[in-house]
Design an enzyme around this catalytic site. Structure first.
Site, PDB file in Angstrom:
ATOM      1  N   SER A  65       0.798  -1.234   0.000  1.00 16.47           N
ATOM      2  CA  SER A  65       0.000   0.000   0.000  1.00 16.47           C
ATOM      3  C   SER A  65       0.827   1.279   0.000  1.00 16.47           C
ATOM      4  O   SER A  65       0.284   2.356  -0.251  1.00 16.47           O
ATOM      5  CB  SER A  65      -0.966   0.007   1.195  1.00 16.47           C
ATOM      6  OG  SER A  65      -2.034  -0.878   0.967  1.00 16.47           O
ATOM      7  N   LYS A  68       0.465   3.194  -3.112  1.00 13.82           N
ATOM      8  CA  LYS A  68      -0.743   3.986  -3.389  1.00 13.82           C
ATOM      9  C   LYS A  68      -0.449   5.481  -3.475  1.00 13.82           C
ATOM     10  O   LYS A  68      -1.005   6.184  -4.312  1.00 13.82           O
ATOM     11  CB  LYS A  68      -1.798   3.732  -2.295  1.00 13.82           C
ATOM     12  CG  LYS A  68      -2.361   2.318  -2.287  1.00 13.82           C
ATOM     13  CD  LYS A  68      -3.266   2.092  -1.081  1.00 13.82           C
ATOM     14  CE  LYS A  68      -3.815   0.678  -1.040  1.00 13.82           C
ATOM     15  NZ  LYS A  68      -4.608   0.421   0.174  1.00 13.82           N
ATOM     16  N   TYR A 193      -2.465  -3.894 -10.814  1.00 13.29           N
ATOM     17  CA  TYR A 193      -2.479  -3.511  -9.397  1.00 13.29           C
ATOM     18  C   TYR A 193      -1.583  -4.415  -8.553  1.00 13.29           C
ATOM     19  O   TYR A 193      -0.848  -3.938  -7.676  1.00 13.29           O
ATOM     20  CB  TYR A 193      -3.906  -3.534  -8.863  1.00 13.29           C
ATOM     21  CG  TYR A 193      -4.041  -3.052  -7.440  1.00 13.29           C
ATOM     22  CD1 TYR A 193      -3.883  -1.701  -7.132  1.00 13.29           C
ATOM     23  CD2 TYR A 193      -4.325  -3.936  -6.401  1.00 13.29           C
ATOM     24  CE1 TYR A 193      -4.004  -1.239  -5.822  1.00 13.29           C
ATOM     25  CE2 TYR A 193      -4.446  -3.489  -5.089  1.00 13.29           C
ATOM     26  CZ  TYR A 193      -4.285  -2.144  -4.811  1.00 13.29           C
ATOM     27  OH  TYR A 193      -4.402  -1.690  -3.513  1.00 13.29           O
ATOM     28  N   TYR A 245      -4.015   3.458   7.474  1.00 13.21           N
ATOM     29  CA  TYR A 245      -5.269   2.717   7.521  1.00 13.21           C
ATOM     30  C   TYR A 245      -6.224   3.352   8.547  1.00 13.21           C
ATOM     31  O   TYR A 245      -6.247   4.573   8.691  1.00 13.21           O
ATOM     32  CB  TYR A 245      -5.021   1.229   7.815  1.00 13.21           C
ATOM     33  CG  TYR A 245      -4.089   0.565   6.826  1.00 13.21           C
ATOM     34  CD1 TYR A 245      -4.284   0.696   5.450  1.00 13.21           C
ATOM     35  CD2 TYR A 245      -3.011  -0.204   7.245  1.00 13.21           C
ATOM     36  CE1 TYR A 245      -3.451   0.084   4.532  1.00 13.21           C
ATOM     37  CE2 TYR A 245      -2.163  -0.830   6.334  1.00 13.21           C
ATOM     38  CZ  TYR A 245      -2.393  -0.683   4.983  1.00 13.21           C
ATOM     39  OH  TYR A 245      -1.559  -1.284   4.090  1.00 13.21           O
ATOM     40  N   VAL A 263       1.253  -3.659   3.977  1.00 10.34           N
ATOM     41  CA  VAL A 263       1.172  -4.900   4.760  1.00 10.34           C
ATOM     42  C   VAL A 263       2.415  -5.772   4.635  1.00 10.34           C
ATOM     43  O   VAL A 263       2.509  -6.802   5.305  1.00 10.34           O
ATOM     44  CB  VAL A 263      -0.094  -5.716   4.399  1.00 10.34           C
ATOM     45  CG1 VAL A 263      -1.345  -4.962   4.801  1.00 10.34           C
ATOM     46  CG2 VAL A 263      -0.115  -6.101   2.937  1.00 10.34           C
TER      47      VAL A 263
END
Length: 309
Positions: A65, A68, A193, A245, A263
């Site tokens: 992540s 992102k 992705y 998160y 993660v």
């Protein structure tokens, strides 16, 4: 200068490392389950090119992540904020990063922000290019420029493992497609992705990306404006409000540094105007953040007054 010596930084790493016994690696992605939960590494990259580090900093890990925020910067540069935020919101959420709940209950059925999986999928969909290969290469070229490392690539083992187990992300993608947020083949989006999330580097590379964000998009070594300052500002704001998160609020209060976790155990932090931090600690807490990495950032923030608040 923060932690003038590696020994000073190593002492903080040793203290934070005690937390690893309370964490768990992300074994729901089989390839990530192979990580050593006791690992903890950190690099701090300064604008003058100096870097202080501790732990096994050469050990590579996948961005997950953390990617992102990098993809968001690229897409904002490609398409502009108006286009992007027509499809993705700007609001934090208290739900888990992979939740579908808000998509079902929000009137517009668009993801709340680019840092949750639904929002990240929508952003990845916006990467320009005529094929998955071309779009991935554009993203890799951008990451290589940020790290000043032409060898950065993705882990085929991790991307394959994620692709084969990405059932929830497929569900999110079909929901987005049903509501007109994306319009491409879901399997192609999954291919792109999962490779994006599997981009691989070490803590030194991650700290170098962090310092570019910290310096408002300027590579302090070359002086080049890699990311426009307004886009770097948007990304750092999302890192503060949504980057950790559904623990982002507590993180902002206790630590107060723009940061994005993944993660795999990676955390990229950008202390505005000062330096970038790259952390790898694969033992995760319940929210999916590196448990020792957060403890280490808390020690750094408290010891050196790094909070921006």
């Amino acid at each position: 200068m923060l932690c003038r010596t590696s020994e000073e930084l190593q002492a903080l790493v040793d203290e934070a490392k005690r937390c690893t016994v309370k964490g768990k690696v992300a074994d729901y992605i089989p390839a990530l389950g192979k990580a050593n939960p006791n690992d903890l590494a950190v690099a701090i990259h300064y604008p003058n090119g100096e870097c202080t580090s501790a732990g096994d900093i050469e050990k590579k890990f996948t961005l997950q992540s953390v990617s992102k925020v990098i993809t968001l910067a690229l897409v904002l540069m490609d398409r502009g904020p108006s286009y992007v935020f027509e499809k993705v919101g700007m609001e934090p959420t208290g739900d888990p990063f992979n939740s579908i709940v808000k998509l079902e209950t929000m009137a517009l059925s668009k993801p709340l922000n680019p840092m949750i999986n639904a929002g990240a999928l929508a952003v990845t969909h916006m990467i320009k290019g005529d094929s998955v290969k071309q779009r991935l290469e554009r993203l890799l070229e951008f990451v290589r420029e940020l790290t000043n490392d032409s060898t950065v690539f993705y882990s085929e083992d991790v991307s394959r493992s994620e692709f084969e187990t990405a059932f929830l992300n497929r569900s999110l993608s079909y929901f987005l497609k049903q509501n007109g947020i994306i319009n491409e083949d879901v399997e192609e989006l999954m291919d792109l992705y999962t490779k994006q999330c599997a981009i691989e580097m070490n803590s030194l590379d991650l700290a170098r990306i962090g310092v570019v964000f910290a310096m408002d998009g300027v590579d302090p070594i070359s002086g080049k404006q890699i990311i426009p300052s307004d886009i770097a500002r948007i990304c750092k704001t999302f890192m503060v409000t949504c980057g950790m998160y559904n623990a982002s609020g507590e993180f902002a209060i206790k630590i107060g540094i723009p940061a994005k976790s993944g993660v795999s155990g990676g955390i990229m932090a950008a202390v505005p105007g000062k330096f970038g931090i790259g952390i790898f600690g694969p033992a995760l807490n319940e929210q999916g953040n590196s448990i020792a990495g957060i403890k280490l950032l808390e020690l750094l923030s408290n010891n050196y007054q790094l909070s921006m608040f």
